[in-house]
Write a protein that holds these residues in place. Structure first.
Motif, PDB file in Angstrom:
ATOM      1  N   GLY A  39      18.897  -3.757-129.017  1.00 59.42           N
ATOM      2  CA  GLY A  39      17.418  -2.544-128.252  1.00 59.42           C
ATOM      3  C   GLY A  39      16.597  -3.502-129.359  1.00 59.42           C
ATOM      4  N   THR A  40      17.198  -3.351-130.932  1.00 63.98           N
ATOM      5  CA  THR A  40      15.897  -2.895-131.216  1.00 63.98           C
ATOM      6  C   THR A  40      15.153  -4.802-131.954  1.00 63.98           C
ATOM      7  OG1 THR A  40      15.990  -0.755-132.644  1.00 63.98           O
ATOM      8  CG2 THR A  40      14.802  -2.166-133.648  1.00 63.98           C
ATOM      9  N   PHE A  41      16.016  -4.817-132.473  1.00 70.06           N
ATOM     10  CA  PHE A  41      15.919  -6.181-132.200  1.00 70.06           C
ATOM     11  C   PHE A  41      15.434  -7.609-130.818  1.00 70.06           C
ATOM     12  CE2 PHE A  41      17.407 -10.924-131.336  1.00 70.06           C
ATOM     13  CZ  PHE A  41      17.090 -12.062-132.115  1.00 70.06           C
ATOM     14  N   LEU A  42      15.458  -6.859-129.657  1.00 70.93           N
ATOM     15  CA  LEU A  42      14.655  -7.666-128.570  1.00 70.93           C
ATOM     16  C   LEU A  42      13.758  -6.983-128.823  1.00 70.93           C
ATOM     17  CD1 LEU A  42      17.825  -7.892-126.117  1.00 70.93           C
ATOM     18  CD2 LEU A  42      16.648  -9.648-126.618  1.00 70.93           C
ATOM     19  N   PHE A  43      13.327  -5.684-128.627  1.00 76.09           N
ATOM     20  CA  PHE A  43      12.048  -5.576-128.638  1.00 76.09           C
ATOM     21  C   PHE A  43      11.175  -5.593-129.400  1.00 76.09           C
ATOM     22  CE2 PHE A  43      11.986  -2.893-124.742  1.00 76.09           C
ATOM     23  CZ  PHE A  43      13.391  -2.947-124.375  1.00 76.09           C
ATOM     24  N   THR A  44      11.459  -5.936-130.570  1.00 76.71           N
ATOM     25  CA  THR A  44      10.800  -6.114-131.603  1.00 76.71           C
ATOM     26  C   THR A  44       9.992  -7.680-131.530  1.00 76.71           C
ATOM     27  OG1 THR A  44      11.942  -5.352-133.135  1.00 76.71           O
ATOM     28  CG2 THR A  44      10.841  -6.742-134.165  1.00 76.71           C
ATOM     29  N   ARG A  45      10.740  -8.678-131.517  1.00 75.79           N
ATOM     30  CA  ARG A  45      11.091  -9.952-131.291  1.00 75.79           C
ATOM     31  C   ARG A  45       9.986  -9.918-130.118  1.00 75.79           C
ATOM     32  NH1 ARG A  45      15.995 -13.612-128.818  1.00 75.79           N
ATOM     33  NH2 ARG A  45      15.053 -13.063-126.612  1.00 75.79           N
ATOM     34  N   GLU A  46      10.610  -9.584-129.028  1.00 77.70           N
ATOM     35  CA  GLU A  46       9.596  -9.466-127.491  1.00 77.70           C
ATOM     36  C   GLU A  46       7.751  -9.357-127.943  1.00 77.70           C
ATOM     37  OE1 GLU A  46      10.038 -12.331-125.161  1.00 77.70           O
ATOM     38  OE2 GLU A  46      11.973 -12.334-126.575  1.00 77.70           O
ATOM     39  N   ALA A  47       8.135  -8.164-128.235  1.00 73.92           N
ATOM     40  CA  ALA A  47       7.158  -6.903-128.469  1.00 73.92           C
ATOM     41  C   ALA A  47       6.228  -8.224-129.519  1.00 73.92           C
ATOM     42  CB  ALA A  47       6.852  -5.720-129.026  1.00 73.92           C
ATOM     43  N   ALA A  48       6.626  -8.777-130.720  1.00 74.35           N
ATOM     44  CA  ALA A  48       5.756  -9.349-131.509  1.00 74.35           C
ATOM     45  C   ALA A  48       5.022 -10.828-130.638  1.00 74.35           C
ATOM     46  CB  ALA A  48       6.793  -9.950-132.787  1.00 74.35           C
ATOM     47  N   LYS A  49       6.022 -11.463-129.968  1.00 75.79           N
ATOM     48  CA  LYS A  49       4.920 -12.857-129.222  1.00 75.79           C
ATOM     49  C   LYS A  49       3.936 -12.467-128.568  1.00 75.79           C
ATOM     50  CE  LYS A  49       9.499 -14.284-128.174  1.00 75.79           C
ATOM     51  NZ  LYS A  49      10.611 -15.153-127.054  1.00 75.79           N
ATOM     52  N   LEU A  50       4.097 -10.811-128.094  1.00 76.06           N
ATOM     53  CA  LEU A  50       3.009 -10.638-127.901  1.00 76.06           C
ATOM     54  C   LEU A  50       1.484 -10.001-128.397  1.00 76.06           C
ATOM     55  CD1 LEU A  50       3.784  -8.080-124.317  1.00 76.06           C
ATOM     56  CD2 LEU A  50       2.233 -10.197-124.387  1.00 76.06           C
ATOM     57  N   MET A  51       1.797  -9.367-129.415  1.00 74.55           N
ATOM     58  CA  MET A  51       0.957  -9.395-130.098  1.00 74.55           C
ATOM     59  C   MET A  51       0.829  -9.471-131.239  1.00 74.55           C
ATOM     60  SD  MET A  51       3.008  -5.534-132.206  1.00 74.55           S
ATOM     61  CE  MET A  51       3.300  -3.868-130.757  1.00 74.55           C
ATOM     62  N   LYS A  52       1.242 -10.881-131.279  1.00 80.62           N
ATOM     63  CA  LYS A  52       0.697 -12.166-131.949  1.00 80.62           C
ATOM     64  C   LYS A  52      -0.962 -12.773-131.763  1.00 80.62           C
ATOM     65  CE  LYS A  52       3.355 -16.456-130.848  1.00 80.62           C
ATOM     66  NZ  LYS A  52       2.143 -17.121-130.343  1.00 80.62           N
ATOM     67  N   LYS A  53      -1.188 -13.044-130.126  1.00 82.71           N
ATOM     68  CA  LYS A  53      -2.083 -13.210-129.465  1.00 82.71           C
ATOM     69  C   LYS A  53      -3.433 -12.401-130.011  1.00 82.71           C
ATOM     70  CE  LYS A  53       0.717 -14.171-125.026  1.00 82.71           C
ATOM     71  NZ  LYS A  53       0.632 -15.777-125.600  1.00 82.71           N
ATOM     72  N   ASN A  54      -3.210 -11.209-130.475  1.00 81.96           N
ATOM     73  CA  ASN A  54      -3.973 -10.196-131.084  1.00 81.96           C
ATOM     74  C   ASN A  54      -4.159 -10.282-132.533  1.00 81.96           C
ATOM     75  OD1 ASN A  54      -5.522  -9.745-128.804  1.00 81.96           O
ATOM     76  ND2 ASN A  54      -3.643  -8.282-127.793  1.00 81.96           N
ATOM     77  N   ARG A  55      -4.018 -11.081-133.494  1.00 87.47           N
ATOM     78  CA  ARG A  55      -3.412 -10.547-134.122  1.00 87.47           C
ATOM     79  C   ARG A  55      -3.921  -9.132-134.630  1.00 87.47           C
ATOM     80  NH1 ARG A  55      -2.615 -15.298-136.077  1.00 87.47           N
ATOM     81  NH2 ARG A  55      -2.821 -14.987-138.763  1.00 87.47           N
ATOM     82  N   PHE A  56      -2.139  -8.073-134.013  1.00 89.07           N
ATOM     83  CA  PHE A  56      -3.082  -7.028-134.643  1.00 89.07           C
ATOM     84  C   PHE A  56      -1.539  -5.895-133.943  1.00 89.07           C
ATOM     85  CE2 PHE A  56      -2.572  -2.446-132.673  1.00 89.07           C
ATOM     86  CZ  PHE A  56      -3.049  -1.865-134.057  1.00 89.07           C
ATOM     87  N   GLY A  57      -1.033  -5.282-134.384  1.00 91.51           N
ATOM     88  CA  GLY A  57       0.709  -4.733-133.526  1.00 91.51           C
ATOM     89  C   GLY A  57       1.015  -3.682-134.604  1.00 91.51           C
TER      90      GLY A  57
END
Lengths: 238, 102
Positions: free
Chosen positions: A111-129
């Protein structure tokens, strides 16, 4: 909460949000003007204009990716992900079924792996997370009866430290909090004397409280904590 | 089935996104011949990761298909599918034809 600008924002995702620490964190951050997205296998009775709930299993990859797609469409960003969903089991290794190991690795690690991977894909657009994972004092205290749980949480520690390196160039920090026992469903079935013995192993000998958890998360997610990553903070002086 | 032109367009959308993060002298060209990775490639390893994620998303948004580009299959190819825009487009077309989605 700092004013929202291009690089920092207030869209937050909390897993396992329908009860226990997750439910408390929803309340805590809604009160601080965050827009909170929660998820859990069960419905949530929490309602607020700034809260949205998804019913899903954190290891169901298609459901998880579909949820992130909706977050992208509705909010266009994700700033903070709190990987709170977890499962525990206390038993002697000789009495632990393989199915228990698989369940604990699934919820805690997959669960932590999946959410980290998908969250980072979204966060990287703003270079903030900001990503906050849940470790446990069960790992450093090496508690008998928690071989499987402690191992699953040890995986989270290493995962946190490595992803901190991989995601740093994208402006994303990854840290973990390691709570002591707190009065939640997670430890309801553990005998009181075992909990007391565990508390006596802490430098500060009391049960943890929800506010102890949010205090550490508040620190990890503040915009000024952009030089703090790959860290695990254990409660209680462990 | 998506045409080669549609796949290229999805890759170009991803290139636009990645170029936003690249300095002006290191921008990726939107051409089938554009070398992505390797000795004369424009991207470093993190840049390639960003491009792959962006291409997966643009393929999903524009072609309605879920593809996983960086898996054991991709990494075991004799010629890397990530070498150039055209090799990447061919690889995506092959994945879509095989139905080996996500």
């Amino acid at each position: 909460m700092a004013a929202m600008d291009k690089s920092t924002g207030n869209v937050m995702l909390i897993t396992g949000s329908s009860r226990g620490i997750g439910r408390y964190l929803v309340d805590h951050y809604i009160a601080r003007n965050y827009r909170v997205i929660g998820c859990s296998r069960s419905m949530s009775d929490y309602t607020h204009p700034n809260y949205e709930h998804f019913c899903l299993d954190v290891v169901d990859e298609p459901a998880v990716t579909a949820m992130f797609k909706q977050i992208a469409q509705r909010y266009g960003r994700l700033d903070i992900a709190i990987n709170n969903a977890g499962a525990a089991s206390m038993n002697h290794i000789l009495l632990t079924p393989l199915s228990t190991l698989r369940k604990l690795l699934d919820v805690n690690v997959v669960g932590t792996f999946l959410f980290t991977r998908e969250a980072a894909k979204l966060m990287k657009k703003n270079r903030f997370g900001r990503i906050v994972n849940f470790a446990s004092v069960a790992t450093p205290l090496k508690l008998e009866g928690e071989a499987v749980y402690g191992a699953a949480k040890a995986a989270i520690v290493n995962f946190t430290q490595v992803t901190a390196k991989e995601l740093a160039p994208l402006g994303i920090t990854v840290n973990a909090i390691g709570p002591t026992p707190i009065e939640t469903d997670l430890i309801r079935s553990v005998p009181k004397d075992k909990i007391q013995r565990l508390v006596r192993m802490q430098a500060i000998q009391r049960m943890g409280e929800f506010r102890d958890v949010s205090n550490v998360i508040d620190f990890f997610i503040m915009p000024e904590s952009d030089f703090i990553s790959g860290q695990v903070i254990y409660l209680g002086g462990v | 089935m998506a045409t080669q032109e549609q796949i290229l367009q999805a890759i170009y959308t991803a290139i636009d996104e990645v170029n936003e993060q690249l300095p002006s002298g290191a921008q990726l060209a939107k051409s089938p011949d554009s070398i992505l990775f390797g000795q004369s490639g424009a991207l470093d390893s993190l840049g390639l990761v960003s491009l792959i994620v962006a291409v997966e998303q643009s393929v999903e948004n524009e072609l309605g298909a879920t593809v996983t580009l960086a898996d054991e299959k991709a990494l075991s190819q004799r010629n890397s599918p990530f070498r150039s825009v055209s090799t990447l487009a061919e690889y995506i077309q092959q994945l879509l034809a095989d139905g080996s989605n996500g």
